[in-house]
Design an enzyme around this catalytic site. Structure first.
Site, PDB file in Angstrom:
ATOM      1  N   THR A  47       0.846  -1.190   0.000  1.00 26.64           N
ATOM      2  CA  THR A  47       0.000   0.000   0.000  1.00 26.64           C
ATOM      3  C   THR A  47       0.878   1.236   0.000  1.00 26.64           C
ATOM      4  OG1 THR A  47      -0.071  -0.043   2.425  1.00 26.64           O
ATOM      5  CG2 THR A  47      -1.902  -1.115   1.254  1.00 26.64           C
ATOM      6  N   ASN A  49       1.224   4.617   1.691  1.00 26.17           N
ATOM      7  CA  ASN A  49       0.679   5.282   2.880  1.00 26.17           C
ATOM      8  C   ASN A  49       0.735   6.797   2.721  1.00 26.17           C
ATOM      9  OD1 ASN A  49       1.522   2.533   3.566  1.00 26.17           O
ATOM     10  ND2 ASN A  49       0.971   3.087   5.654  1.00 26.17           N
ATOM     11  N   GLU A 115      -4.186   3.938   3.634  1.00 22.98           N
ATOM     12  CA  GLU A 115      -3.356   3.127   2.748  1.00 22.98           C
ATOM     13  C   GLU A 115      -4.134   2.636   1.544  1.00 22.98           C
ATOM     14  OE1 GLU A 115      -1.331  -0.211   4.793  1.00 22.98           O
ATOM     15  OE2 GLU A 115      -2.795   0.196   6.357  1.00 22.98           O
TER      16      GLU A 115
HETATM   17  N1  RBF Z   1      -5.948  -4.655   8.203  1.00 20.80           N
HETATM   18  C1  RBF Z   1      -6.689  -5.234   9.186  1.00 20.80           C
HETATM   19  O1  RBF Z   1      -6.175  -5.450  10.259  1.00 20.80           O
HETATM   20  N2  RBF Z   1      -8.010  -5.550   8.993  1.00 20.80           N
HETATM   21  C2  RBF Z   1      -8.648  -5.346   7.813  1.00 20.80           C
HETATM   22  O2  RBF Z   1      -9.849  -5.653   7.695  1.00 20.80           O
HETATM   23  C3  RBF Z   1      -7.884  -4.774   6.729  1.00 20.80           C
HETATM   24  N3  RBF Z   1      -8.443  -4.595   5.517  1.00 20.80           N
HETATM   25  C4  RBF Z   1      -7.692  -4.051   4.497  1.00 20.80           C
HETATM   26  C5  RBF Z   1      -8.268  -3.876   3.242  1.00 20.80           C
HETATM   27  C6  RBF Z   1      -7.535  -3.315   2.204  1.00 20.80           C
HETATM   28  C7  RBF Z   1      -8.165  -3.144   0.866  1.00 20.80           C
HETATM   29  C8  RBF Z   1      -6.179  -2.956   2.422  1.00 20.80           C
HETATM   30  C9  RBF Z   1      -5.366  -2.363   1.314  1.00 20.80           C
HETATM   31  C10 RBF Z   1      -5.601  -3.120   3.660  1.00 20.80           C
HETATM   32  C11 RBF Z   1      -6.346  -3.671   4.716  1.00 20.80           C
HETATM   33  N4  RBF Z   1      -5.781  -3.856   5.990  1.00 20.80           N
HETATM   34  C12 RBF Z   1      -6.517  -4.422   6.981  1.00 20.80           C
HETATM   35  C13 RBF Z   1      -4.472  -3.270   6.297  1.00 20.80           C
HETATM   36  C14 RBF Z   1      -3.299  -4.218   6.264  1.00 20.80           C
HETATM   37  O3  RBF Z   1      -3.201  -4.856   7.510  1.00 20.80           O
HETATM   38  C15 RBF Z   1      -2.054  -3.336   6.009  1.00 20.80           C
HETATM   39  O4  RBF Z   1      -2.123  -2.807   4.713  1.00 20.80           O
HETATM   40  C16 RBF Z   1      -0.761  -4.096   6.182  1.00 20.80           C
HETATM   41  O5  RBF Z   1      -0.658  -4.573   7.475  1.00 20.80           O
HETATM   42  C17 RBF Z   1       0.437  -3.194   5.872  1.00 20.80           C
HETATM   43  O6  RBF Z   1       0.548  -2.148   6.762  1.00 20.80           O
HETATM   44 MG    MG Z   2       1.960   0.645   2.960  1.00 23.57          MG
END
Ligand code: RBF
Ligand code: MG
Length: 201
Positions: A47, A49, A115
């Site tokens: 992602t 940020n 993100e």
């Molecule tokens: N992190 C969570 O802990 N729970 C989620 O439901 C969650 N959904 C996400 C959905 C999308 C489309 C994206 C791009 C990220 C999501 N993340 C979620 C964040 C993810 O944990 C994070 O991008 C990574 O840990 C990198 O920092």
């Molecule tokens: Mg990122």
């Protein structure tokens, strides 16, 4: 304590989904900062940020929104990184995006992050061979970023294990990709705004 009295509901970063939908679309500009690095290493889903210090929130029904007011959740929208002269950040391209706003409850982050995961179009070589089309684009640090958060998908959730988190994110990406195909005037307008250099909404 009844469910209405739970601490989450009192937090202004966690409005109910109907309230969130009324706040959209949310347009914002910022620069890309280094995240936790987990997106690309642990999850295979990088992602970009947004820097909370550089962020300007331009859209939404309430024009006084700041970073702290942005409602936590998972969204779809459009995103562009770099400027029109920038061939590395490929600043001319508007990508569909699946966006996370919040505290990544699977990891219990203490800091809120915004993100977007940028989704390359079909046939783009940076796209994974999997059915989902998650994309590895390389590094965007310090580049300008424009994002329109168009639609709400779901709340962010604590998942038990990375596999379940990744599965959920891939599902979000599929949804973001389909929803981004809409030719409704409202959606086209967001795409156009992301493509522009406008500094007002
Ligand atoms: N992190 C969570 O802990 N729970 C989620 O439901 C969650 N959904 C996400 C959905 C999308 C489309 C994206 C791009 C990220 C999501 N993340 C979620 C964040 C993810 O944990 C994070 O991008 C990574 O840990 C990198 O920092
Ligand atoms: Mg990122």
């Amino acid at each position: 304590m009844s469910s209405e009295e739970s601490t989450e509901k009192k937090d202004n970063e966690h409005p109910d989904s109907e309230t969130i939908k009324k706040m959209l679309p949310l347009r914002m500009t910022s620069t890309v900062v280094r995240g936790f690095g987990r997106g690309s290493t642990d999850l295979g889903i990088p992602t970009a940020n947004l820097d909370r210090l550089a962020i300007k929130v331009l859209g939404g029904t309430d024009h006084k929104l700041t970073f702290d007011d942005l409602p936590c959740g998972i969204y779809w929208g459009f995103c562009r990184i770099g400027d029109n002269t920038d061939t590395v950040g490929d600043g001319a391209t508007v990508y569909k995006t699946a966006v996370s706003i919040g505290y990544n409850p699977t990891y219990n982050n203490k800091e809120k992050t915004i993100e977007p995961h940028l989704i390359a179009p079909p046939k783009d070589t940076r796209r994974h061979a999997s059915s989902c089309g998650e994309t590895l684009m390389g590094e965007f640090y310090d580049k300008p970023i424009r994002l329109s958060v168009v639609g709400y998908l779901r709340p962010e959730l604590p998942f038990e294990g990375l596999e379940k988190l990744v599965e959920a994110i891939k599902n979000d990406i599929v949804n973001a990709e389909q929803l981004g195909d809409s030719d409704s005037a409202d959606v086209m307008q967001e795409r156009t705004w992301v493509a522009s250099e406008a500094t007002e909404s």
